[in-house]
Enzyme design. Sequence first.
Site, PDB file in Angstrom:
ATOM      1  N   LYS A  92       0.479 -46.181  42.928  1.00  0.00           N
ATOM      2  CA  LYS A  92      -0.302 -46.704  44.061  1.00  0.00           C
ATOM      3  C   LYS A  92       0.559 -46.656  45.321  1.00  0.00           C
ATOM      4  O   LYS A  92       1.758 -46.938  45.263  1.00  0.00           O
ATOM      5  CB  LYS A  92      -0.739 -48.137  43.749  1.00  0.00           C
ATOM      6  CG  LYS A  92      -1.727 -48.734  44.743  1.00  0.00           C
ATOM      7  CD  LYS A  92      -2.148 -50.136  44.287  1.00  0.00           C
ATOM      8  CE  LYS A  92      -3.124 -50.788  45.252  1.00  0.00           C
ATOM      9  NZ  LYS A  92      -3.516 -52.139  44.800  1.00  0.00           N
ATOM     10  N   SER A 127      -8.405 -52.977  45.005  1.00  0.00           N
ATOM     11  CA  SER A 127      -7.854 -51.993  45.900  1.00  0.00           C
ATOM     12  C   SER A 127      -7.224 -50.794  45.194  1.00  0.00           C
ATOM     13  O   SER A 127      -7.027 -49.757  45.831  1.00  0.00           O
ATOM     14  CB  SER A 127      -6.788 -52.651  46.791  1.00  0.00           C
ATOM     15  OG  SER A 127      -5.698 -53.103  46.016  1.00  0.00           O
ATOM     16  N   SER A 165      -7.137 -56.506  42.006  1.00  0.00           N
ATOM     17  CA  SER A 165      -7.031 -55.113  42.449  1.00  0.00           C
ATOM     18  C   SER A 165      -6.681 -54.115  41.354  1.00  0.00           C
ATOM     19  O   SER A 165      -6.811 -52.907  41.566  1.00  0.00           O
ATOM     20  CB  SER A 165      -6.006 -54.988  43.577  1.00  0.00           C
ATOM     21  OG  SER A 165      -6.578 -55.396  44.786  1.00  0.00           O
TER      22      SER A 165
END
Lengths: 482, 96, 479
Positions: A74, A149, A173
Amino acid sequence: MSKYLDLNIKEINELLKKKEIKVSDLVKEAIERIENSDLNAFITLCKEEALKKAEELDDKEVDNLLFGIPIAIKDNIVTKNIKTTAGSLMLNNFNPTYNADVVELINEKNMVIIGKTNMDEFAMGSSNQTSYFGPVKNPWNKTKVPGGSSGGNAACISSRLVPFALGSDTGGSIRQPSAFCGTVGLKPTYGRVSRYGLIAFASSLDQIGPMTRNVYENALLLNAICKKSKNDLTSSDTNEDFTRLIGEDIKGMKIGIPKFYISDVIDKDILDKFKEIVSLLEEKGATIDYVDIDYIDKCVPLYQIIALGEASSNLARFDGIRYGYAAKDIDNIDDLYYKTRSQGFGEEVKRRIMVGSYLLSGENVDVYYNNALRIRNAMRNSFLDKFNSYDLLIGPTTTTVAYDLNSDLDDPNKSFMDDVLTIPVNMAGLPAMSLPIGFSNDLPIGMQIIGKPEDEALIYKLGSFIEKELSLDLDPRGDKDE
Amino acid sequence: MDKLTEEEVMHVAKLARIEISKEELEKYQVSLKKIFAEIEKIKEIEIEGDILISPTSSVCPLESITDSISNPKEILANANDTSGNYIKVPVVIDHE
Amino acid sequence: MNNYLKTIGLEVHLELKSKNKIFSSSINGFGSSANTLINEIDLGYPGVLPIMNEEVINLGIKAAIILNCKINKKMHFDRKNYFYPDLPKGYQITQSRTPIGYDGYVEIERDGEVKRIEISDIHLEEDTAKSTHRQNESLLDFNRAGVPLLEIVTKACIDDPIDAKLYLEKLKELMLYADISDCKMEEGSMRCDANISVRKKEQDKLNEKIEIKNIGSISNVVLALEQCAKEQIEMYENNESIRAQTRRFDDKLNKTVLMRYKETVNDYRYFPEPDIPYVYLDDERIESIKKDIPLLPDELRRIYHEKGLNDISSNKLINNLSLSKFFNSFLDEEIDLVTASNLLLGDIASYLNKLEITIADTKLTKDKFISLVNKVSDNSLTSRNVKDILEDVLEKDLSLEEIIKEKGIANITDSNELSDLVDQVISANEASVTDYLNGHDRALKYLMGQIMKASQGKANPAMVNKILIEKLQLKKKNN
């Protein structure tokens, strides 16, 4: 096109050990898959670096199960000399000079970083639509959001671009996009994984965790990234094999279901599917009870206060001086601050910083913030109390399945409400995993298994049991060749 | 009331050092109000007791520190504007 | 003027003498090239977290003990949020709710009377980067960012600027002696802010206070406070009201200058720092730190007095930390400590001052100094001799005996030789001898001088003195 990346980790490892395939084959396959994908899952593809690393590894001895396996990171986890943006224009030119602790650890395992994945800007969002680099599409239905996210990760694991990814979870997330995309994602106990190198959103809630295709591989990746770090004062001493309980029988297991997790805010399809799982577990010898967690119904405002208060402080460092975006044509320092931050941050981030600043200002810090910290303490204690009687708590991960791209963009509370079932876990610092349990209109449904602090191994035990019982087909590509 | 006043929005924007254009102002008046309305719900709860700063079981380790090796030049290379060894910023008006 | 009362509070920031910074492993140093003592933590890079420097915590505990503070045995840190280019993270990690020490005091002495200056709290925090302001820009040096600071805050309990000065001098002395800080105001390792309000004697309620930031020296603190009080009184006398504000003191113009009004000051938005878990200070740690605290000035003054030093010497020694430390290593030796202190404060101090070095930079060993003191106190060395050999004593690796030999300061100690010398001088100075015999003691000094002169300064004065008196007494008897 080869399909080695569709094999499970043990099969791939066998092929590598027998030298039937090379690391380069895996990496080339991953790159090809990513380049042919239209999901917008990656912000940065590390093609050259990955191929170079693969070639180095081709000559090395295969010494662990994760050896040579491509992994996606990420883009809020810093990688030395690989641009790290946190999904924001603010860091679009940021070249980190150091590696996050987790990056060092996966390098030790000789995994190959294939790229940096798309995400909501500074991890603020639950649909991946706040990214400066555009939304990610859900592999099950490209008109739907992948969740957020860590939306890039979930889409990329789900569509089999790479088998492993590292995400971060502040209010859901990792788990919410895992549920939306039919993958397995775990938020570890707060402190299990060093946060050093994770671009902070809310320091007391953030935690890095593994996102994978299945439960076993998830535990394997957690094994690799758990290590007490001298760089993170909140990191705990941890050294265990998280796969060790996988395969054990669940008979006699005591499981609680917070009543909040079966309330009518949750879609009927999801509740029905969840209840099927409950029946299955009872049938297999687990006992199930319904429990109350104090203040859990207030978790959204609680989260807004704590997460946004911390975020307003954590994001104050982005000022155009030492790194990152800097506005042009500046007269004085205030000009630099105001213009850089107005231009460099997107709307959601600006809104959240403003709310957080307000909550900490003047007397508000007592009215809202300090009160929230007391409620948080009571909520955590209430959770911990339940673990005196129950081994694990379970519930759905989300209230809905993946929704349409561009829907509800005008509701500023929407992205928080999406996380109403995942937030309580971050508040209490507990470990929790989302895993797929079925579908509603061809979109995945996820359930959540919550453990007491440091009890990830038990979560994996129940998770792998359910996974095996259901044996779902979780490949969105279906049978067709792409 | 379903939106914040202009002054309220400008106040929080100033705390956050964010410039707000005329067009954005109205949008924030509405959206910030919606979030604050949600947050107000916390006021229903009256509670005593300890605060939880972070849900960690660790206590702060007290250990001596070993010197680090870093590369100042690399670290400074991300800066927007430099002058020699220094990072340069535009004129500062107020001293604090 | 006289019908106004002053109320003064002081905030002192000290840079602590730890090897590393408070929350990072960078070196804590002064005077290095700009931006060389930095890492990602000091620049507040995305993703970094603070670490904790035990040495700083221990220095904080030591200060708390010395300043008679209660200690928060479970403490956390807080974030103070504001935007300024010298503040890399946009917040300073400090302590607001649980300062390491609180409710302490420092005793000052004024005209023989002991007064307590009360300390409300002492807390640990990180320093900011150093900015150099130019015409249209500022230059930032982050070497200072993350240097540990101890902020010491008094209650608003001081009513006289002179007491403020005495407090600051005492604080500086204590922190220097305990090796907590260098306390160099000119280098910024000690910084002082003061606040003052004035009110009419008959009024109970305090008026709005004015803060004076970053005063450059202790003596300027007195000037600034006196001046600020005068300015406030003038305003009240003119029926003007005073708004809470921050000013700075311009020592060239001897006036204070407005920086800003407090209402417009930053809203610091303090909240607990989530990146640092609770710090627990156990009794064992506190006790072991207490045990290691060296002798502090008040105790030293008592001991010096006991050993026969006068107040002037005592204070001179205490004002010179390195000399005092050197001197203290002889407190348990069987030597003449008065002579020792005279040597240190006299010729040795002038030598050190001239070269701007400390005693540690010289070749003066403990043994060498003991020999020197003994030879001076038994008069084997004259003060003239000391001046002649001092440079060699301090600069050469030789023993005192070797230096004396090398310098040819072979004292005449042969009693026959000396006896002859005395006889020669007595017979050549009959008038003086007669004066002495008639009770003019000053004649003895003259005779001594003549003998020393005749020996070209090489005679051992103690022996000469003894022989001369013997011979003169004999003459007296025979008369």
